[in-house]
Write a protein that holds these residues in place. Structure first.
Motif, PDB file in Angstrom:
ATOM      1  N   ASP A 238       0.835  -1.208   0.000  1.00 53.93           N
ATOM      2  CA  ASP A 238       0.000   0.000   0.000  1.00 53.93           C
ATOM      3  C   ASP A 238       0.868   1.255   0.000  1.00 53.93           C
ATOM      4  OD1 ASP A 238      -2.225  -1.582   0.003  1.00 53.93           O
ATOM      5  OD2 ASP A 238      -2.654  -1.341   2.144  1.00 53.93           O
ATOM      6  N   GLU A 239       1.934   1.214   0.795  1.00 51.45           N
ATOM      7  CA  GLU A 239       2.848   2.372   0.820  1.00 51.45           C
ATOM      8  C   GLU A 239       3.498   2.581  -0.541  1.00 51.45           C
ATOM      9  OE1 GLU A 239       5.590   3.319   4.098  1.00 51.45           O
ATOM     10  OE2 GLU A 239       4.816   1.508   5.024  1.00 51.45           O
ATOM     11  N   LEU A 240       3.907   1.482  -1.164  1.00 57.64           N
ATOM     12  CA  LEU A 240       4.522   1.573  -2.488  1.00 57.64           C
ATOM     13  C   LEU A 240       3.569   2.191  -3.497  1.00 57.64           C
ATOM     14  CD1 LEU A 240       6.349  -1.854  -2.882  1.00 57.64           C
ATOM     15  CD2 LEU A 240       7.422   0.391  -3.011  1.00 57.64           C
ATOM     16  N   GLU A 241       2.330   1.748  -3.460  1.00 59.25           N
ATOM     17  CA  GLU A 241       1.352   2.256  -4.415  1.00 59.25           C
ATOM     18  C   GLU A 241       1.110   3.749  -4.188  1.00 59.25           C
ATOM     19  OE1 GLU A 241      -1.032   2.766  -7.508  1.00 59.25           O
ATOM     20  OE2 GLU A 241       0.237   1.038  -7.116  1.00 59.25           O
ATOM     21  N   GLY A 242       1.068   4.161  -2.911  1.00 59.62           N
ATOM     22  CA  GLY A 242       0.882   5.579  -2.610  1.00 59.62           C
ATOM     23  C   GLY A 242       2.047   6.410  -3.127  1.00 59.62           C
ATOM     24  N   LEU A 243       3.253   5.900  -2.929  1.00 60.17           N
ATOM     25  CA  LEU A 243       4.431   6.640  -3.399  1.00 60.17           C
ATOM     26  C   LEU A 243       4.474   6.664  -4.923  1.00 60.17           C
ATOM     27  CD1 LEU A 243       7.038   8.156  -2.881  1.00 60.17           C
ATOM     28  CD2 LEU A 243       8.212   5.956  -2.656  1.00 60.17           C
ATOM     29  N   ARG A 244       4.145   5.540  -5.533  1.00 55.24           N
ATOM     30  CA  ARG A 244       4.163   5.497  -6.996  1.00 55.24           C
ATOM     31  C   ARG A 244       3.204   6.538  -7.582  1.00 55.24           C
ATOM     32  NH1 ARG A 244       1.971   4.604 -11.568  1.00 55.24           N
ATOM     33  NH2 ARG A 244      -0.010   4.518 -10.497  1.00 55.24           N
ATOM     34  N   SER A 245       2.028   6.646  -6.980  1.00 57.11           N
ATOM     35  CA  SER A 245       1.058   7.638  -7.472  1.00 57.11           C
ATOM     36  C   SER A 245       1.616   9.049  -7.336  1.00 57.11           C
ATOM     37  CB  SER A 245      -0.262   7.530  -6.692  1.00 57.11           C
ATOM     38  OG  SER A 245      -0.832   6.268  -6.895  1.00 57.11           O
ATOM     39  N   ALA A 246       2.282   9.310  -6.210  1.00 57.43           N
ATOM     40  CA  ALA A 246       2.841  10.648  -5.982  1.00 57.43           C
ATOM     41  C   ALA A 246       3.963  10.936  -6.986  1.00 57.43           C
ATOM     42  CB  ALA A 246       3.368  10.755  -4.552  1.00 57.43           C
ATOM     43  N   VAL A 247       4.817   9.941  -7.249  1.00 61.10           N
ATOM     44  CA  VAL A 247       5.924  10.148  -8.189  1.00 61.10           C
ATOM     45  C   VAL A 247       5.388  10.316  -9.600  1.00 61.10           C
ATOM     46  CG1 VAL A 247       7.994   9.096  -9.195  1.00 61.10           C
ATOM     47  CG2 VAL A 247       7.582   8.904  -6.741  1.00 61.10           C
ATOM     48  N   GLU A 248       4.399   9.524  -9.958  1.00 61.91           N
ATOM     49  CA  GLU A 248       3.814   9.629 -11.290  1.00 61.91           C
ATOM     50  C   GLU A 248       3.163  11.000 -11.491  1.00 61.91           C
ATOM     51  OE1 GLU A 248       4.062   7.756 -13.943  1.00 61.91           O
ATOM     52  OE2 GLU A 248       2.737   9.098 -15.050  1.00 61.91           O
ATOM     53  N   ARG A 249       2.475  11.478 -10.452  1.00 59.45           N
ATOM     54  CA  ARG A 249       1.864  12.822 -10.529  1.00 59.45           C
ATOM     55  C   ARG A 249       2.934  13.881 -10.740  1.00 59.45           C
ATOM     56  NH1 ARG A 249      -1.481  11.300  -6.443  1.00 59.45           N
ATOM     57  NH2 ARG A 249      -0.151  12.233  -4.853  1.00 59.45           N
ATOM     58  N   ALA A 250       4.031  13.756  -9.989  1.00 61.69           N
ATOM     59  CA  ALA A 250       5.115  14.744 -10.098  1.00 61.69           C
ATOM     60  C   ALA A 250       5.753  14.694 -11.486  1.00 61.69           C
ATOM     61  CB  ALA A 250       6.155  14.486  -9.019  1.00 61.69           C
ATOM     62  N   ALA A 251       5.912  13.496 -12.032  1.00 62.20           N
ATOM     63  CA  ALA A 251       6.534  13.361 -13.358  1.00 62.20           C
ATOM     64  C   ALA A 251       5.623  13.914 -14.447  1.00 62.20           C
ATOM     65  CB  ALA A 251       6.873  11.899 -13.637  1.00 62.20           C
ATOM     66  N   SER A 252       4.313  13.854 -14.215  1.00 57.92           N
ATOM     67  CA  SER A 252       3.358  14.364 -15.201  1.00 57.92           C
ATOM     68  C   SER A 252       3.274  15.879 -15.157  1.00 57.92           C
ATOM     69  CB  SER A 252       1.953  13.792 -14.952  1.00 57.92           C
ATOM     70  OG  SER A 252       1.958  12.411 -15.140  1.00 57.92           O
ATOM     71  N   ASP A 253       3.480  16.435 -13.995  1.00 52.15           N
ATOM     72  CA  ASP A 253       3.353  17.881 -13.819  1.00 52.15           C
ATOM     73  C   ASP A 253       4.721  18.554 -13.902  1.00 52.15           C
ATOM     74  OD1 ASP A 253       3.075  20.438 -12.948  1.00 52.15           O
ATOM     75  OD2 ASP A 253       1.813  20.000 -11.228  1.00 52.15           O
ATOM     76  N   ALA A 254       5.614  18.157 -13.023  1.00 57.22           N
ATOM     77  CA  ALA A 254       7.003  18.639 -13.019  1.00 57.22           C
ATOM     78  C   ALA A 254       7.133  20.132 -12.767  1.00 57.22           C
ATOM     79  CB  ALA A 254       7.747  18.253 -14.301  1.00 57.22           C
ATOM     80  N   SER A 255       6.036  20.828 -12.406  1.00 56.10           N
ATOM     81  CA  SER A 255       6.185  22.235 -12.021  1.00 56.10           C
ATOM     82  C   SER A 255       6.781  22.307 -10.618  1.00 56.10           C
ATOM     83  CB  SER A 255       4.839  22.953 -12.078  1.00 56.10           C
ATOM     84  OG  SER A 255       3.908  22.311 -11.235  1.00 56.10           O
ATOM     85  N   GLU A 256       6.558  21.244  -9.848  1.00 56.24           N
ATOM     86  CA  GLU A 256       7.178  21.138  -8.536  1.00 56.24           C
ATOM     87  C   GLU A 256       8.571  20.553  -8.729  1.00 56.24           C
ATOM     88  OE1 GLU A 256       8.546  21.458  -5.395  1.00 56.24           O
ATOM     89  OE2 GLU A 256       6.411  21.903  -5.079  1.00 56.24           O
ATOM     90  N   ARG A 257       9.591  21.386  -8.586  1.00 55.80           N
ATOM     91  CA  ARG A 257      10.958  20.966  -8.908  1.00 55.80           C
ATOM     92  C   ARG A 257      11.653  20.217  -7.764  1.00 55.80           C
ATOM     93  NH1 ARG A 257      10.704  21.539 -13.980  1.00 55.80           N
ATOM     94  NH2 ARG A 257      10.716  23.599 -14.935  1.00 55.80           N
ATOM     95  N   ASP A 258      11.093  20.276  -6.568  1.00 53.70           N
ATOM     96  CA  ASP A 258      11.787  19.686  -5.428  1.00 53.70           C
ATOM     97  C   ASP A 258      11.419  18.207  -5.312  1.00 53.70           C
ATOM     98  OD1 ASP A 258      13.142  19.108  -3.171  1.00 53.70           O
ATOM     99  OD2 ASP A 258      11.932  20.370  -1.843  1.00 53.70           O
TER     100      ASP A 258
END
Ligand code: SF4
Length: 256
Positions: A127-147
């Motif tokens: 469950d933790e992995l899936e939550g992190l994967r979703s967060a990383v995928e969101r960041a990779a799709s947006d990438a306006s958040e540089r940190d």
């Protein structure tokens, strides 16, 4: 989980970003110094091909033969910039380069997350992995958040838990300098080799089991006859950097 085919470089859909964005220092991997953001002099000017592609090692650029952007390049050019490139649209240059640096790091995390997702793990860890994967995928799709540091820190901790659950107590060689060592008689199955220096090491016919190879450096290691088929957190870059042959047992993803 992420389809790993999306984490494979598609250079034809990129704009030579890996030949422009990173800085090079003269070393055994690169024959020249090159600042970040400056095109490599070997990058073609009429397209984004490499003019010395067929002779990279001989010309002093073996590092280019093992490099892997984990599919970040095509995502940046196609998804974030609609197919435009820094060359044809100079106004996007800085933004495109900065986006590549972010997305490349995120795609590397997605690669490890995909590996972890294919392992047998306790439910709470999954469950933790899936939550992190979703967060990383969101960041990779947006990438306006540089940190990306908070995501990397979260991933570091989680990958450590995954390693412990997958390896079931193999010996720790974490961060050890094993360069040039004959490791054929060592108990490396399920070992923790995270960050280990394996340059030129002799791993012939060694069963690495579910050894954790995150960040290990196997450049020039002799992998003939070795069993890498279940190794944890291994990358294409590591596989290309070692010396394998048809007797090396490879992970499933290596065939795709
Ligand atoms: S040598 Fe070729 S592959 Fe390597 S950075 Fe230069 S253009 Fe790219």
């Amino acid at each position: 989980m992420t389809d790993r085919s999306a984490l494979r470089a598609d250079c034809a859909s990129c704009a030579g970003l890996c030949c422009v964005v990173p800085a090079f220092s003269v070393s055994s991997d690169f024959a020249i110094d090159k600042p970040s953001g400056v095109p490599c002099p070997n990058l073609a000017t009429d397209d984004f091909g490499c003019t010395i592609h067929s002779e990279l090692p001989e010309r002093g650029f073996p590092g280019c033969t093992v490099y892997d952007c984990f599919g970040a390049g095509q995502r940046v050019v196609q998804q974030h910039f609609g197919g435009r490139s820094w060359r044809t649209t100079p106004g996007i240059r800085e933004e495109q380069f900065a986006t590549f640096e972010v997305v490349e790091r995120l795609h590397e995390l997605l690669w490890y997350l995909e590996d972890a997702a294919g392992r047998r793990l306790p439910r709470d860890l999954r469950d933790e992995l899936e939550g992190l994967r979703s967060a990383v995928e969101r960041a990779a799709s947006d990438a306006s958040e540089r940190d990306v540091v908070p995501l990397q820190l979260r991933a570091d901790a989680l990958f450590g838990e995954v390693s412990g659950a997958v390896r079931r107590g193999g010996r720790s060689w974490r961060g050890r300098d094993l360069a040039g060592r004959d490791l054929r008689e060592e108990p490396l199955a399920d070992a923790d080799l995270r960050g280990a220096l394996l340059l030129g090491a002799d791993l012939r016919d060694v069963d690495l089991g579910r050894a954790d190879l995150l960040g290990a450096d196997p450049r020039g290691a002799d992998l003939r006859g070795a069993d890498l088929s279940r190794a944890l957190f291994m990358t294409r870059l590591q596989l290309r950097a070692g010396r394998s042959d048809e007797t090396t047992l490879l992970p499933d993803w290596a065939a795709r």
